[in-house]
Write a protein that holds these residues in place. Structure first.
Motif, PDB file in Angstrom:
ATOM      1  N   UNK A  59       0.843  -1.202   0.000  1.00  0.00           N
ATOM      2  CA  UNK A  59       0.000   0.000   0.000  1.00  0.00           C
ATOM      3  C   UNK A  59       0.878   1.252   0.000  1.00  0.00           C
ATOM      4  N   UNK A  60       2.017   1.169   0.694  1.00  0.00           N
ATOM      5  CA  UNK A  60       2.946   2.302   0.708  1.00  0.00           C
ATOM      6  C   UNK A  60       3.518   2.538  -0.677  1.00  0.00           C
ATOM      7  N   UNK A  61       3.864   1.450  -1.400  1.00  0.00           N
ATOM      8  CA  UNK A  61       4.364   1.605  -2.756  1.00  0.00           C
ATOM      9  C   UNK A  61       3.276   2.127  -3.690  1.00  0.00           C
ATOM     10  N   UNK A  62       2.008   1.813  -3.395  1.00  0.00           N
ATOM     11  CA  UNK A  62       0.912   2.264  -4.243  1.00  0.00           C
ATOM     12  C   UNK A  62       0.667   3.759  -4.106  1.00  0.00           C
ATOM     13  N   UNK A  63       0.552   4.221  -2.853  1.00  0.00           N
ATOM     14  CA  UNK A  63       0.198   5.628  -2.651  1.00  0.00           C
ATOM     15  C   UNK A  63       1.418   6.536  -2.645  1.00  0.00           C
ATOM     16  N   UNK A  64       2.612   5.967  -2.421  1.00  0.00           N
ATOM     17  CA  UNK A  64       3.797   6.798  -2.255  1.00  0.00           C
ATOM     18  C   UNK A  64       4.168   7.662  -3.441  1.00  0.00           C
ATOM     19  N   UNK A  65       4.397   7.075  -4.640  1.00  0.00           N
ATOM     20  CA  UNK A  65       4.869   7.899  -5.764  1.00  0.00           C
ATOM     21  C   UNK A  65       3.949   9.061  -6.126  1.00  0.00           C
ATOM     22  N   UNK A  66       2.633   8.840  -6.351  1.00  0.00           N
ATOM     23  CA  UNK A  66       1.804   9.988  -6.715  1.00  0.00           C
ATOM     24  C   UNK A  66       1.635  10.976  -5.574  1.00  0.00           C
ATOM     25  N   UNK A  67       1.568  10.473  -4.332  1.00  0.00           N
ATOM     26  CA  UNK A  67       1.384  11.371  -3.201  1.00  0.00           C
ATOM     27  C   UNK A  67       2.601  12.275  -3.009  1.00  0.00           C
ATOM     28  N   UNK A  68       3.790  11.670  -3.035  1.00  0.00           N
ATOM     29  CA  UNK A  68       5.002  12.476  -2.890  1.00  0.00           C
ATOM     30  C   UNK A  68       5.200  13.386  -4.098  1.00  0.00           C
ATOM     31  N   UNK A  69       4.836  12.918  -5.293  1.00  0.00           N
ATOM     32  CA  UNK A  69       4.931  13.780  -6.471  1.00  0.00           C
ATOM     33  C   UNK A  69       4.005  14.971  -6.375  1.00  0.00           C
ATOM     34  N   UNK A  70       2.778  14.744  -5.866  1.00  0.00           N
ATOM     35  CA  UNK A  70       1.835  15.856  -5.680  1.00  0.00           C
ATOM     36  C   UNK A  70       2.382  16.869  -4.687  1.00  0.00           C
ATOM     37  N   UNK A  71       2.890  16.379  -3.559  1.00  0.00           N
ATOM     38  CA  UNK A  71       3.474  17.299  -2.571  1.00  0.00           C
ATOM     39  C   UNK A  71       4.679  18.030  -3.143  1.00  0.00           C
TER      40      UNK A  71
END
Length: 420
Positions: free
Chosen positions: A354-366
């Motif tokens: 789940x961390x790998x799923x939400x991590x890239x787009x979430x960190x990219x958005x931030x």
């Protein structure tokens, strides 16, 4: 250790090695791919989302497939998807096709996710058979592969060699190595026996469906273990997805220096994992994972807040050492009960992914709104929080294995290192 177990372990080690080489080869070339596609950091986060979604799709289906067919065929399918995905990324990057890179990463991620659960179930079985830690070294082989992949990627970036030929060669090497590994893995590990179905109210009964796979989450200890692995996987994945770009965009280094920084992270992960066995045997899981989370948090803090690129590059070593043992040790804790090891490992690994799923787009958005360095504060907070949850890694009350598995001379679960 008998010859069959030794070959089983060697096949798993080789498989994780080439998986690490494949992943690091992609990560080391992300700045070149981003520039070739001519996309923003936020859009690159969406491209990386292909890897995450593919991984998650593989993870959520892997446990059920292993319980029905055993680990070997699942790893075989995963290896084919992994090699095909790297080849697809190579072609799409050459043609500057953003959707093609997304699709190739989705295939690649599906292959990794599908085989990841199966490999960890296989590794937990070997660990129980030999009576000492195996999973840290297994994941150490993955990290060693990332060192090799990052080193080659750095050379390819400096020469420079185009992304397409580089990744195509990686795909061919991956396919060749996986053929031997998959053929060497013994069949049937993790597969459910097929006795008459027990009544639904019977403890330990398995229906094999989604409801049954969710049943393990009724264990409050497993929930806490899942939260720990989520934080540790987020820290590891954040470096894997963003570290080269973090150094290039956040600390104004060259692309080659960004790849070198990722190489330092991968080397630290490798050292930490290969050193993990003696540390676990001496200090136990609780203390080792708590210290790991705090060391990783210290490294992330320096990367985020230090104005010096040199200091940030050095702190990446702490980040890697701290993140090294989190995932394998927590998976070992989840799989210590032979009766439902496959379901528990699958559940906890899914939480990690789940961390790998939400991590890239979430960190990219931030990163688009705050900057990539500032976005990494999320990683820092998760690591600090996970250090308070580590008492959940103490050994659970012993549960007897199924009657069919109780044979004279059967190996006992390890009593040191793995079970502390």
């Amino acid at each position: 250790m008998d010859v069959r177990t030794r070959r089983h372990r060697a096949a798993l080690f080789l498989y994780m090695l080439v998986t690490g080489i494949s992943l690091a080869s992609w990560v080391a070339r992300t700045p070149a791919v981003r520039d070739g596609l001519d996309v923003s950091t936020g859009t690159m986060g969406l491209v990386l989302f292909g890897l995450s979604t593919g991984s998650m799709a593989g993870v959520v289906t892997s446990g059920g497939l292993v319980r029905r067919w055993g680990g070997r065929p699942v790893i075989g399918i995963g290896s084919a998807l992994m090699a095909a995905g790297v080849a697809a990324v190579a072609g799409a990057a050459t043609a500057s096709l953003t959707p093609g890179v997304f699709g190739g990463l989705a295939l690649f991620g599906a292959g990794i996710g599908l085989s990841e659960i199966a490999v960890n179930i296989e590794g937990a079985a070997v660990e129980r058979a030999v009576g000492r830690p195996v999973l840290p070294v297994l994941h150490g082989c993955f990290s060693l592969g990332t060192v090799v992949g990052a080193l080659v990627g750095m050379v390819m970036t400096a020469v420079p060699v185009p992304v397409g030929p580089h990744l195509l060669a990686v795909s061919l090497v991956t396919a060749a190595a996986c053929v031997w590994a998959v053929r060497t893995i013994p069949p049937g590990t993790g597969r459910d026996a097929a006795p008459a179905p027990a009544p639904a109210h019977t403890p330990g009964a398995r229906a094999g469906g989604v409801r049954d796979r969710l049943r393990v989450w009724r264990d409050g200890r497993l929930v806490l273990i899942g939260l720990i692995v989520l934080a540790m996987a987020f820290a590891e994945g954040a470096a894997g997805d963003w570290l080269p770009l973090l150094m290039v965009d956040g600390h104004d280094t060259s692309a080659t220096a960004g790849s070198l920084t990722y190489l330092a992270f991968a080397a630290a992960m490798t050292a930490g994992r290969f050193a993990g066995g003696p540390l676990l045997e001496r200090f136990g899981r609780v203390h080792v994972v708590r210290a790991s989370a705090l060391v990783a948090a210290a490294g992330v803090a320096v990367v985020v807040f230090s104005p010096s690129a040199v200091a940030a590059g050095a702190a990446v070593v702490l980040w890697g050492l701290g993140a090294a043992l989190g995932f394998p040790v927590v998976i070992s804790a989840a799989g210590e009960h032979p009766a439902d090891a496959a379901a528990r490992v699958s559940a906890v690994a899914t939480a990690g992914y789940c961390a790998f799923l939400v991590g890239p787009p979430f960190l990219g958005f931030l990163a688009d709104h705050l900057g990539l360095r500032e976005a990494m504060v999320v990683v820092l907070v998760l690591l600090a929080a996970s250090s308070f949850l580590t008492p959940a890694l103490r050994p659970a009350p012993a549960q007897p294995a199924p009657d069919a598995a109780r044979t004279p001379g059967a190996p006992k679960a390890p009593e040191s290192g793995v079970s502390r």
